[in-house]
Scaffold this motif. Structure first.
Motif, PDB file in Angstrom:
ATOM      1  N   UNK A  88     -28.956 -51.099 -19.483  1.00  8.18           N
ATOM      2  CA  UNK A  88     -28.369 -49.760 -19.547  1.00  8.18           C
ATOM      3  C   UNK A  88     -26.920 -49.815 -19.085  1.00  8.18           C
ATOM      4  N   UNK A  89     -26.065 -49.108 -19.816  1.00 12.14           N
ATOM      5  CA  UNK A  89     -24.647 -49.018 -19.475  1.00 12.14           C
ATOM      6  C   UNK A  89     -24.280 -47.566 -19.186  1.00 12.14           C
ATOM      7  N   UNK A  90     -23.351 -47.380 -18.258  1.00 15.09           N
ATOM      8  CA  UNK A  90     -22.878 -46.052 -17.928  1.00 15.09           C
ATOM      9  C   UNK A  90     -21.794 -45.588 -18.878  1.00 15.09           C
ATOM     10  N   UNK A  91     -21.326 -44.343 -18.718  1.00 16.64           N
ATOM     11  CA  UNK A  91     -20.283 -43.810 -19.608  1.00 16.64           C
ATOM     12  C   UNK A  91     -18.953 -44.546 -19.489  1.00 16.64           C
ATOM     13  N   UNK A  92     -18.776 -45.324 -18.408  1.00 10.38           N
ATOM     14  CA  UNK A  92     -17.545 -46.096 -18.239  1.00 10.38           C
ATOM     15  C   UNK A  92     -17.596 -47.447 -18.945  1.00 10.38           C
ATOM     16  N   UNK A  93     -18.703 -47.707 -19.661  1.00  8.23           N
ATOM     17  CA  UNK A  93     -18.835 -48.965 -20.376  1.00  8.23           C
ATOM     18  C   UNK A  93     -19.249 -50.134 -19.516  1.00  8.23           C
ATOM     19  N   UNK A  94     -19.589 -49.873 -18.255  1.00 10.78           N
ATOM     20  CA  UNK A  94     -20.017 -50.934 -17.346  1.00 10.78           C
ATOM     21  C   UNK A  94     -21.526 -50.857 -17.129  1.00 10.78           C
ATOM     22  N   UNK A  95     -22.162 -51.989 -16.779  1.00 16.84           N
ATOM     23  CA  UNK A  95     -23.603 -51.950 -16.518  1.00 16.84           C
ATOM     24  C   UNK A  95     -23.946 -50.912 -15.457  1.00 16.84           C
TER      25      UNK A  95
END
Length: 507
Positions: free
Chosen positions: A229-236
């Protein structure tokens, strides 16, 4: 437990006796918000704290089609192999069959985004039974049904609007009805809509033994896949609550809990409802599905590419056939129906013995039996028209979603079909815009088959059948519609969705 509506997050328990040849389970099933901590401590000697339950709940995920768990602090997700098959198919080509050959991302940059996948984490729940009951009190059945839907939509909308300002961030709020409407809850999820494929083994080992062994010997398969899963910032995603893997597995006599989102149970169905399942719904579904499976198998034999593109839908269909076949086997066993008849008779006698309860309850069994007679009359037209069995086509599904969305979205949120309420729109848009492959040959096969069966079951004189097939054969109509459609283009679907009725008229 028994429930209807959306799957709730449940915690089944099994006491595994691994020292003997088979593994026996002393089973129970509970929601997280109604977990019997005292009972479990008394029966099993396990002190299950609220903090432990919260950790397990927040480590458990609901995917679009499965249950999964976080297994690392950096968003790594463990689930079953078939839960990733759609993503594998999405990134496969005629030259590279990831479903057959497997996939491994050796770095996070190589992880593959799954276009239609989501991961929901249940953050909190709210009991709204009293508010729903108050809204429908004194109304007749039809008015109560309409008001109930509006009330649930209002509650979901208010919940999501309130969460916009919460420290934890926006939530997806969904109403869940338990015990066939005995309780209503708001389940509040944190949603990850950027889910990527990390690893999946070759299907030959993930589903060793194929369909004959499926559900029979799953312990001999490497039936797993890893997502992230990745967050809205494009990071895990940061996931401090995760379930650590224990390679040695459970020990003999050890208490084991399984957390997940199971499907709907049907323990509270009346005898009349079970008889409808046994004589109407399951036999007809199995007849259609078995023939479609045969079409899929023959299609797969026409070439390597055909074999590749039909593998995922064939696997899913064979799973469903096996489940429903055993359901029908159980219902054909008169011992089960006789036991249900005895239970129902005993319950009716208990209600009748209490005049106050009898006056408040009425005779729901007779009401349900009458409704079942009407359901049997409507079953075929509903199945083929509204449920879409007569139009089994990805392109048709896209088209109907766009047309209905254009009609429903201008309405106030509470006046729409529940499928198009505000809480559902982002998910619809994600599915429409996802760049997943669409195979015209397969769409023609499923649509032609669906039209044939609709003509067979509804009859050639049915108005819908006549309007569709008066001049064309099912094969001709399916070919013309699929070849003439541009809805395989996700950018076009997105433009039509954004543009609404005006865009559809112009197209």
């Amino acid at each position: 437990m028994c429930r209807s509506g959306r799957p709730a997050l449940l915690l089944p328990v099994s006491l595994l006796l691994l020292a003997s040849a088979p593994a026996f389970g002393d089973a129970g099933m509970w929601t997280f918000h109604d977990f019997p901590q005292d009972l479990v401590k008394r029966q099993y000697g396990a002190d299950i704290s609220s903090a432990w339950l919260d950790r397990v709940r927040s480590a458990t995920l609901r995917l679009s089609n499965c249950t999964a768990s976080f297994v690392s602090p950096a968003g790594l997700i463990l689930t079953n192999h078939h839960c990733a098959e759609g993503c594998l198919d999405e990134h496969s080509t005629s030259e590279q069959n990831l479903l057959r050959g497997g996939f491994l991302a050796r770095s996070r940059e190589q992880e593959l985004k799954c276009g239609t996948q989501i991961a929901d984490v249940l953050m909190s729940v709210e009991n709204v039974t009293d508010r729903v009951a108050a809204a429908i009190r004194g109304l007749d059945d039809r008015a109560a049904n309409d008001t109930r839907k509006k009330t649930l939509t209002q509650l979901e909308q208010a919940c999501e609007q309130e969460s916009q300002h919460a420290r934890s961030g926006p939530l997806k709020c969904e109403s869940v009805d338990l015990y066939q409407g005995g309780q209503y809850w708001l389940y509040k999820y944190h949603r990850y809509d950027d889910v990527r494929l990390v690893f999946a083994p070759e299907r030959g080992i993930a589903a060793f033994g194929g369909d004959p062994d499926n559900f029979q010997f799953p312990r001999w398969c490497l039936d797993m896949a890893l997502l992230r899963a990745y967050g809205p910032n494009g990071k895990p995603a940061a996931t401090p609550n995760f379930l650590a893997l224990r390679p040695e597995g459970p020990q003999a006599g050890e208490l084991v809990f399984v957390s997940g989102h199971p499907g709907t149970t049907e323990r509270l169905l009346t005898v009349a409802q079970l008889e409808t399942l046994r004589t109407v719904e399951l036999p007809r579904w199995l007849l259609r599905a078995a023939e479609l499976r045969g079409r899929f198998i023959e299609f797969a034999k026409t070439g390597l590419e055909a074999d590749r593109i039909v593998e995922d839908p064939l696997n899913g269909l064979e799973n469903s056939i096996k489940v429903r076949r055993k359901q029908l086997d159980a219902l054909l066993d008169e011992r089960l129906l006789n036991a249900k008849r005895d239970e129902e008779a005993a319950l009716r006698a208990r209600v009748a013995a209490d005049p106050q309860l009898a006056a408040a309850t009425g005779d729901p069994w007779t009401d349900i039996a009458k409704a079942q007679l009407r359901e049997r009359e409507l079953y075929l037209p509903y199945t083929f028209l509204e449920a879409g069995a007569g139009f089994n086509s990805r392109l048709f599904s896209y088209a109907r979603t766009l047309v209905r969305g254009a009609a429903e979205r201008p309405k106030p949120n509470t006046e729409r079909l529940r499928e198009y309420r505000d809480a559902a729109l982002a998910r619809i848009a994600q599915r429409l815009s996802a760049p997943v492959p669409l195979y015209p040959a397969l769409d023609k096969l499923t649509l032609s088959f669906a039209l044939e069966r609709m003509r067979e079951w509804l009859g050639p004189d049915d108005p819908i059948v006549r309007s569709l097939l008066a001049k064309d054969s099912p094969d001709m109509l399916a070919t013309r519609l699929v070849d003439g459609s541009q809805l395989a283009d996700p950018k076009l679907r997105q433009r039509l969705w954004d543009g609404g009725a005006a865009a559809l008229e112009a197209a």
